[in-house]
Design an enzyme around this catalytic site. Structure first.
Site, short mmCIF file in Angstrom:
data_model
loop_
_atom_site.label_atom_id
_atom_site.label_comp_id
_atom_site.label_asym_id
_atom_site.label_seq_id
_atom_site.Cartn_x
_atom_site.Cartn_y
_atom_site.Cartn_z
N LYS A 172 0.88 -1.17 0.00
CA LYS A 172 0.00 0.00 0.00
C LYS A 172 0.92 1.22 0.00
O LYS A 172 1.43 1.63 1.04
CB LYS A 172 -0.87 -0.02 1.26
N GLU A 247 9.06 1.60 11.14
CA GLU A 247 10.16 2.55 10.88
C GLU A 247 9.52 3.93 10.88
O GLU A 247 8.77 4.26 9.96
CB GLU A 247 10.82 2.25 9.53
N CYS A 281 13.65 10.68 7.12
CA CYS A 281 13.55 10.31 8.54
C CYS A 281 14.87 10.52 9.25
O CYS A 281 14.91 10.82 10.44
CB CYS A 281 13.12 8.85 8.66
N GLU A 375 9.38 16.43 14.85
CA GLU A 375 9.92 16.25 13.51
C GLU A 375 9.42 17.39 12.62
O GLU A 375 8.25 17.76 12.70
CB GLU A 375 9.42 14.90 12.96
P1 NAD Z 1 2.37 8.73 7.04
O1 NAD Z 1 2.42 8.09 8.37
O2 NAD Z 1 1.43 9.84 6.82
O3 NAD Z 1 2.02 7.64 5.92
C1 NAD Z 1 2.80 6.47 5.74
C2 NAD Z 1 1.92 5.40 5.14
O4 NAD Z 1 0.95 5.01 6.10
C3 NAD Z 1 1.16 5.86 3.90
O5 NAD Z 1 1.09 4.81 2.95
C4 NAD Z 1 -0.21 6.16 4.46
O6 NAD Z 1 -1.25 6.05 3.50
C5 NAD Z 1 -0.34 5.07 5.51
N1 NAD Z 1 -1.32 5.36 6.56
C6 NAD Z 1 -1.79 6.55 6.98
N2 NAD Z 1 -2.70 6.38 7.95
C7 NAD Z 1 -2.80 5.06 8.15
C8 NAD Z 1 -3.59 4.25 9.03
N3 NAD Z 1 -4.46 4.78 9.87
N4 NAD Z 1 -3.42 2.90 8.98
C9 NAD Z 1 -2.54 2.36 8.14
N5 NAD Z 1 -1.79 3.07 7.26
C10 NAD Z 1 -1.93 4.41 7.28
O7 NAD Z 1 3.87 9.14 6.69
P2 NAD Z 1 4.37 9.92 5.40
O8 NAD Z 1 3.95 11.33 5.55
O9 NAD Z 1 4.02 9.19 4.16
O10 NAD Z 1 5.97 9.79 5.57
C11 NAD Z 1 6.71 10.63 6.36
C12 NAD Z 1 6.96 10.00 7.71
O11 NAD Z 1 7.60 8.76 7.55
C13 NAD Z 1 7.90 10.83 8.56
O12 NAD Z 1 7.45 10.83 9.90
C14 NAD Z 1 9.22 10.10 8.44
O13 NAD Z 1 10.12 10.31 9.50
C15 NAD Z 1 8.76 8.69 8.38
N6 NAD Z 1 9.80 7.88 7.76
C16 NAD Z 1 10.49 7.00 8.55
C17 NAD Z 1 11.52 6.24 7.99
C18 NAD Z 1 12.31 5.27 8.81
O14 NAD Z 1 12.93 4.40 8.23
N7 NAD Z 1 12.31 5.36 10.12
C19 NAD Z 1 11.82 6.41 6.63
C20 NAD Z 1 11.09 7.32 5.88
C21 NAD Z 1 10.07 8.04 6.45
#
Ligand code: NAD
Length: 479
Positions: A172, A247, A281, A375
């Site tokens: 997804k 992550e 991240c 963040e």
């Molecule tokens: P997000 O949490 O908004 O979305 C991530 C994914 O989760 C998307 O596919 C989204 O559709 C899905 N999602 C959203 N709500 C959900 C729910 N209720 N249930 C299940 N899935 C759901 O994050 P983003 O804005 O896409 O990415 C940025 C974030 O990701 C930042 O906080 C960043 O630090 C983190 N990140 C972490 C790493 C790591 O390896 N630690 C790497 C990259 C990004």
């Protein structure tokens, strides 16, 4: 403009409801693609497809799985431009960022291919009347949920290692970058992966997430996303006693001690804070500098930040492209404005045009400001002055996050003290906090996540560990 379909059970299909949503180009604001908007019915359909494919894929010899992964690596390498164009158009990635991401993803696929035959169990020399060992078995179907910032590689960590371990997988992708997820479907279709082993479903995470994770056919969840999303996903999975890797976010420190080479420290800080507009991240969010050099360092970093070329990410000279969407621009700007209102000093940046936010450097930042605690996910960095490495460690660890950290010093005693003391899953000495390789354990502690991704760490997370014994002869029981 292309209208896409989802990849379910080897077929390209519309959403059950036929609904679609627009995928925007963050630089131009134009609609880049139209994508199916899946809901609970699509979740049910895709989980069924992945369930049907389980038997065949788990029975495939690991070396055959490896061949599919090697083929996918080869196809990705051969189609760099096509993937790069998608990463720039829907994700706003600059040329350097997207080329780096593609190279790392090719390496990841090759490493996962090699890992297929390296899932090693143990034998136990305990009771001589039996053979006693551990074996690994596929978990079943993995639900892989990925973010928009490095959408190719962060989807691929989950997809490649799910396939390497004999699981089927439902990907997804994030709604800001759905096409790259669908391109991953195409890549594996062309690489000869059997139907249903990989499926890609697009649509809002808030709707699809619960439906996919709550489905009894989901055996494991691998998420990269915000900490708040991670907490929700963990609760949904735990309600059904499912395991997961998370992550999540970071507020990563870069510690610069007084003996550091000044130009090197400035370059490491600028790279760590501003690569991909700070939307990583592992981005450097807080630069903690020993007092004797802080003024000179801040001046030099501000000068460098102001000189970085900003604008159209499709031009190879651009270093700072757009933020992913308007919400992100508002959030970044609000943090900067709040910090300045509370007494932080703005050395450069703090303005934007469209979604281009200028690289921003703040000093006089205190621990109660959002820009220190939360963040930012934008090209904004705070400089904090400390008297020595002990105070630097205290400041660095004063956060709920624990993803990555960097330390710049020539003093190995102090480097060891900091590397051991920093509360982070990853620490890089004489480097910024940004680094990743397919063969290492990638991940964080505290609110930055649970579990690790990469090579044998992914292989083990995505497998069931089983203890098996064989009695050499029939044994006498006490009754
Ligand atoms: P997000 O949490 O908004 O979305 C991530 C994914 O989760 C998307 O596919 C989204 O559709 C899905 N999602 C959203 N709500 C959900 C729910 N209720 N249930 C299940 N899935 C759901 O994050 P983003 O804005 O896409 O990415 C940025 C974030 O990701 C930042 O906080 C960043 O630090 C983190 N990140 C972490 C790493 C790591 O390896 N630690 C790497 C990259 C990004």
């Amino acid at each position: 403009m292309k209208t896409w379909k989802m990849f379910v059970g080897g077929q390209w299909v519309d959403a059950v409801s036929k609904a679609t949503f627009d995928d925007l180009n963050p630089y131009t604001g134009e609609v880049y693609a139209r994508v199916p908007k899946g809901d609970a019915k699509d979740a049910d359909r895709v989980m069924a497809a992945a369930y049907v494919a389980r038997k065949l894929w788990r029975a495939t010899a690991p070396r055959e799985r490896a061949q599919v992964l090697y083929k996918a690596a080869q196809l990705l390498e051969g189609n760099r431009k096509e993937f790069a164009d998608v990463l720039t158009a829907e994700g706003g990635g600059t040329f350097g960022k997207v080329m780096f991401e593609i190279s790392q993803t090719v390496d990841l696929l090759q490493t996962a291919g090699a890992d297929c035959t390296r899932l090693l169990g143990e034998t136990f020399h305990t009771d001589p009347t039996k053979l006693s060992m551990t074996i690994f078995r596929p978990r079943g179907t993995v639900v892989a949920i990925s973010p928009w910032n490095f959408p190719l590689i962060l989807s691929m960590y989950k997809v490649a290692y799910s396939l390497a371990t004999g699981n089927t997988v439902v990907l997804k992708p994030a709604s800001d970058t759905p096409v790259i997820g669908l391109k991953i479907g195409e890549l594996f279709e062309q690489a000869g992966l059997p139907a249903g082993a990989l499926n890609v479903v697009t649509g809002p995470g808030s709707v699809l997430g619960d439906a996919l994770i709550g489905d009894d056919r989901c055996s494991f969840v691998a998420l990269t996303g915000e900490t708040s999303t991670g907490r929700h996903v963990a609760q949904t999975a735990a309600a059904k006693l499912k395991e997961y890797t998370l992550e999540l976010g970071g507020k990563n420190p870069l510690i610069i001690l007084a003996d550091a080479d000044m130009d090197y420290a400035v370059s490491a800080a600028a790279f760590g804070a501003f690569l991909h507009q700070g939307q990583i991240c592992m981005s450097v969010g807080r630069i903690i500098v020993e007092e004797p050099i802080v003024e000179k360092f801040a001046k030099k970093l501000a000068g460098k930040a102001a000189s970085l070329p900003v604008g159209d990410p499709s031009l190879p000279t651009t270093v700072i492209g757009p933020l992913i969407n308007d919400d992100q621009v508002r959030k970044v700007n609000a943090q900067v404005k709040e910090a300045v209102a509370q007494g932080a000093k703005l050395l450069t940046g703090g303005t934007y045009e469209g979604r281009i936010y200028r690289p921003t450097v703040l000093t006089n930042v205190t621990h109660d400001m959002q820009v220190f605690r939360e963040e930012t996910f934008g090209p904004v960095v705070s400089i904090i002055s400390v008297k020595d490495e002990k105070e630097a460690l205290e400041v660095a660890n004063n956060t709920v996050y624990g993803l990555s950290a960097g330390v710049i010093t020539k003093d190995m005693q102090k480097a060891i003290f900091l590397a051991e003391g920093l509360e982070a899953g990853m620490v890089h000495v004489n480097d910024s906090s940004i680094d990743a390789e397919a063969c290492v354990p990638f991940g964080g502690c505290k609110w930055s996540g649970q579990g690790r991704e990469g090579s044998r760490y992914s292989m083990e997370e995505l497998s069931e560990l089983k203890w098996v014994t064989f009695q050499k002869s029939l044994k006498p029981f006490p009754f």
